[in-house]
Design a protein around this motif. Structure first.
Motif, PDB file in Angstrom:
ATOM      1  N   ILE A   1      -1.163   2.039  21.956  1.00  9.73           N
ATOM      2  CA  ILE A   1       0.153   1.483  22.318  1.00  9.73           C
ATOM      3  C   ILE A   1       0.601   0.549  21.198  1.00  9.73           C
ATOM      4  CG2 ILE A   1       1.399   0.061  23.999  1.00  9.73           C
ATOM      5  CD1 ILE A   1      -0.790   0.919  26.056  1.00  9.73           C
TER       6      ILE A   1
ATOM      7  N   THR B   1      -1.601   9.450   9.586  1.00  9.15           N
ATOM      8  CA  THR B   1      -2.737   9.711  10.479  1.00  9.15           C
ATOM      9  C   THR B   1      -2.335   9.488  11.936  1.00  9.15           C
ATOM     10  OG1 THR B   1      -4.305   9.093   8.760  1.00  9.15           O
ATOM     11  CG2 THR B   1      -5.119   9.041  11.018  1.00  9.15           C
TER      12      THR B   1
ATOM     13  N   ASN C   1       0.067   4.887   1.605  1.00 12.62           N
ATOM     14  CA  ASN C   1      -0.928   4.418   2.578  1.00 12.62           C
ATOM     15  C   ASN C   1      -0.239   3.602   3.683  1.00 12.62           C
ATOM     16  OD1 ASN C   1      -3.152   3.810  -0.176  1.00 12.62           O
ATOM     17  ND2 ASN C   1      -3.252   5.471   1.290  1.00 12.62           N
TER      18      ASN C   1
ATOM     19  N   ASN D   1       2.345   2.741  15.083  1.00  9.25           N
ATOM     20  CA  ASN D   1       3.434   2.043  14.375  1.00  9.25           C
ATOM     21  C   ASN D   1       4.800   2.713  14.573  1.00  9.25           C
ATOM     22  OD1 ASN D   1       2.801   4.256  12.723  1.00  9.25           O
ATOM     23  ND2 ASN D   1       3.501   3.222  10.873  1.00  9.25           N
TER      24      ASN D   1
ATOM     25  N   GLN E   1       1.539   4.256   6.361  1.00 11.51           N
ATOM     26  CA  GLN E   1       2.924   4.530   6.766  1.00 11.51           C
ATOM     27  C   GLN E   1       3.008   5.236   8.119  1.00 11.51           C
ATOM     28  OE1 GLN E   1       5.411   3.206   4.896  1.00 11.51           O
ATOM     29  NE2 GLN E   1       3.637   2.382   3.809  1.00 11.51           N
TER      30      GLN E   1
ATOM     31  N   LYS F   1       1.729  -2.360  19.034  1.00 15.75           N
ATOM     32  CA  LYS F   1       1.462  -3.796  19.225  1.00 15.75           C
ATOM     33  C   LYS F   1       2.698  -4.482  19.782  1.00 15.75           C
ATOM     34  CE  LYS F   1      -2.066  -4.560  15.763  1.00 15.75           C
ATOM     35  NZ  LYS F   1      -1.821  -3.628  14.636  1.00 15.75           N
TER      36      LYS F   1
HETATM   37  N1  LIG Z   1      -1.199  -0.035  17.971  1.00 15.25           N
HETATM   38  C1  LIG Z   1      -0.534  -0.210  16.813  1.00 15.25           C
HETATM   39  N2  LIG Z   1       0.649  -0.853  16.790  1.00 15.25           N
HETATM   40  C2  LIG Z   1       1.329  -1.018  15.640  1.00 15.25           C
HETATM   41  N3  LIG Z   1       0.894  -0.597  14.439  1.00 15.25           N
HETATM   42  C3  LIG Z   1      -0.280   0.053  14.398  1.00 15.25           C
HETATM   43  C4  LIG Z   1      -1.055   0.272  15.577  1.00 15.25           C
HETATM   44  N4  LIG Z   1      -2.176   0.932  15.230  1.00 15.25           N
HETATM   45  C5  LIG Z   1      -2.111   1.105  13.902  1.00 15.25           C
HETATM   46  N5  LIG Z   1      -0.979   0.582  13.390  1.00 15.25           N
HETATM   47  C6  LIG Z   1      -0.517   0.569  11.987  1.00 15.25           C
HETATM   48  O1  LIG Z   1      -0.019   1.828  11.632  1.00 15.25           O
HETATM   49  C7  LIG Z   1       0.044   1.871  10.219  1.00 15.25           C
HETATM   50  C8  LIG Z   1      -0.090   3.287   9.742  1.00 15.25           C
HETATM   51  O2  LIG Z   1      -1.405   3.777  10.000  1.00 15.25           O
HETATM   52  P1  LIG Z   1      -1.880   5.243   9.587  1.00 15.25           P
HETATM   53  O3  LIG Z   1      -3.324   5.247   9.788  1.00 15.25           O
HETATM   54  O4  LIG Z   1      -1.100   6.266  10.284  1.00 15.25           O
HETATM   55  O5  LIG Z   1      -1.512   5.263   8.040  1.00 15.25           O
HETATM   56  P2  LIG Z   1      -1.535   6.485   7.013  1.00 15.25           P
HETATM   57  O6  LIG Z   1      -0.114   6.804   6.694  1.00 15.25           O
HETATM   58  O7  LIG Z   1      -2.377   7.558   7.533  1.00 15.25           O
HETATM   59  O8  LIG Z   1      -2.182   5.779   5.754  1.00 15.25           O
HETATM   60  P3  LIG Z   1      -3.384   6.225   4.782  1.00 15.25           P
HETATM   61  O9  LIG Z   1      -2.742   7.000   3.678  1.00 15.25           O
HETATM   62  O10 LIG Z   1      -3.885   4.912   4.298  1.00 15.25           O
HETATM   63  O11 LIG Z   1      -4.376   6.982   5.561  1.00 15.25           O
HETATM   64  C9  LIG Z   1      -1.033   0.905   9.736  1.00 15.25           C
HETATM   65  O12 LIG Z   1      -0.451  -0.123   8.991  1.00 15.25           O
HETATM   66  C10 LIG Z   1      -1.624   0.343  10.999  1.00 15.25           C
HETATM   67  O13 LIG Z   1      -1.931  -1.022  10.918  1.00 15.25           O
END
Ligand SMILES: Nc1ncnc2c1ncn2[C@@H]1O[C@H](COP(=O)(O)OP(=O)(O)OP(=O)(O)O)[C@@H](O)[C@H]1O
Ligand SMILES: [Mg+2]
Length: 366
Positions: A61, A37, A32, A13, A34, A63
């Protein structure tokens, strides 16, 4: 070794991102979904060329984009080094180290040293043997390019043997040739892995004792072909292949080999894989990871970066404090959704980053 800088382009993202990390503890805080991870994943990806979450690189990559890029800058005793990984929807990934393209992925091993731990990894103890084997193989590949190539050769021979069995043209003469090669390479793998589990076991026992305040110890044992040296292991492997030969022909695949081995995990005489409580399994998994960092240090004189994804919330307050205390040995990057006062005070001095909607802002050094 520390990860000094992460630069991302169209990765998950993130559109464009540049983050500089501190030497000690770095905390990524955010709601969550954001990107916390995703950011840790990019560091681990630069370390082993593989995401801990998916085997499909194209998912990384952003989206709607055709390509993406990760650039990591590390610093160790030898100075600074960069790793760049170019992702493309239509081609395999390309990697450059210090600006020079590499042709074999093995070259990547060891440049960025990182140990990743998340609630998913906590299942390493109770999951199928495949996860423990992967853990061991990734750790060994990172320590030794020779092991990386050895494993590649073994898997190729195994695939060829399986193809032969499936073709229905597996005569004893041809199988003799494949079996000899499989047993020779497999024996080297068993010997290396057994040595690794022995060394890891000593550190894991120490870490487990530390996390449980001396109440529990952890015993690790490699489960695979017996043998004191490679020759003896090879003989045992060959004999097993011969014993299973008719069955392999009937089943059309190789039913024995190092692709079936496992690590036994015990507290006292209790097999934690099957009978451990959830807390024991989590703690044992964490002990594995802490042991991995110590082993890396013993071998290279440098600690890897420790990446802790959402881990604190899974531990009881005592273990949280112990883990935080231990994290001060390494460069640590921790993610969390909020930072309770007791954790914040246990952390002491740390760099704080706020992660929101694919942006990362350093909000202070506390
Ligand atoms: N290839 C991609 N392109 C665009 N967005 C993506 C892609 N892969 C994942 N995401 C989005 O990235 C966002 C953040 O994901 P991430 O797993 O880093 O969240 P996080 O901050 O770790 O959240 P949590 O606290 O729930 O673990 C998600 O909304 C997910 O849908
Ligand atoms: Mg997350």
């Amino acid at each position: 070794m520390i990860v000094k800088r992460v630069e991302l382009n169209d990765y998950r993202n993130y559109g464009r991102l540049l983050v500089d990390f501190s030497r000690g503890i770095n905390v990524l805080c955010g709601d969550n979904a954001q990107g916390k991870t995703n950011l840790l994943e990019s560091v681990y990806f630069g370390s082993v060329g593989r995401s801990p979450r998916t085997p499909r690189d194209k998912e990384l990559i952003k989206k709607g984009c055709d390509r993406g890029k990760i650039k990591l800058t590390q610093e160790d005793r030898g100075g600074e080094n960069t790793v760049e990984i170019y992702l493309d929807r239509t081609e395999n990934k390309r990697v450059a180290i210090n600006g020079m393209p590499i042709s074999r992925m093995g070259e990547l091993m060891g440049v960025i040293a990182a140990v990743y731990f998340s609630p998913d990894e906590m299942r390493i103890i109770k999951d199928a043997p495949g996860d423990r084997r992967r853990f061991m193989d990734i750790a060994l590949c990172r320590m030794s390019k020779a092991y990386f190539y050895l494993l590649g050769r073994y898997n190729k021979i195994l695939a060829q043997r399986n193809r032969l069995l499936k073709s229905g043209r597996a005569t004893d003469d041809v199988l003799d040739v494949w079996d000899a090669q499989l047993a020779a390479e497999g024996a080297k793998i068993v010997k290396t892995r057994r040595g690794y589990v022995e060394r890891l076991g000593a550190y894991a026992n120490e870490a487990h004792g530390y996390l449980t305040d001396g109440k529990e110890g952890l015993i690790l044992e490699y489960e695979g072909f017996a043998g004191e040296d490679a020759d003896e292991i090879e003989k045992n492997f060959s004999a097993e292949l011969m014993r299973n030969r008719e069955r392999d022909k009937a089943l059309c695949f190789t039913s024995c080999g190092v692709q079936k081995d496992d690590i036994a995990v015990k507290i006292g005489d209790v097999d934690v894989r099957a009978y451990g409580s959830q807390g024991q399994q989590r703690t044992a998994a964490l002990s594995f990871k802490l042991a991995e960092t110590e082993l890396h240090y013993a071998q290279s004189g440098e600690y890897p970066a420790l990446l802790l994804d959402d881990v604190l919330s899974e531990l009881d307050p005592f273990r949280q404090r112990k883990l935080i205390e231990r994290s001060k040995r390494y460069q640590t990057i921790i993610t969390c959704t909020h930072l309770p006062a007791e954790i914040s005070s246990a952390l002491g001095e740390f760099a704080l980053y706020s992660v929101r909607g694919g942006t990362v802002e350093k909000t202070g050094k506390l």
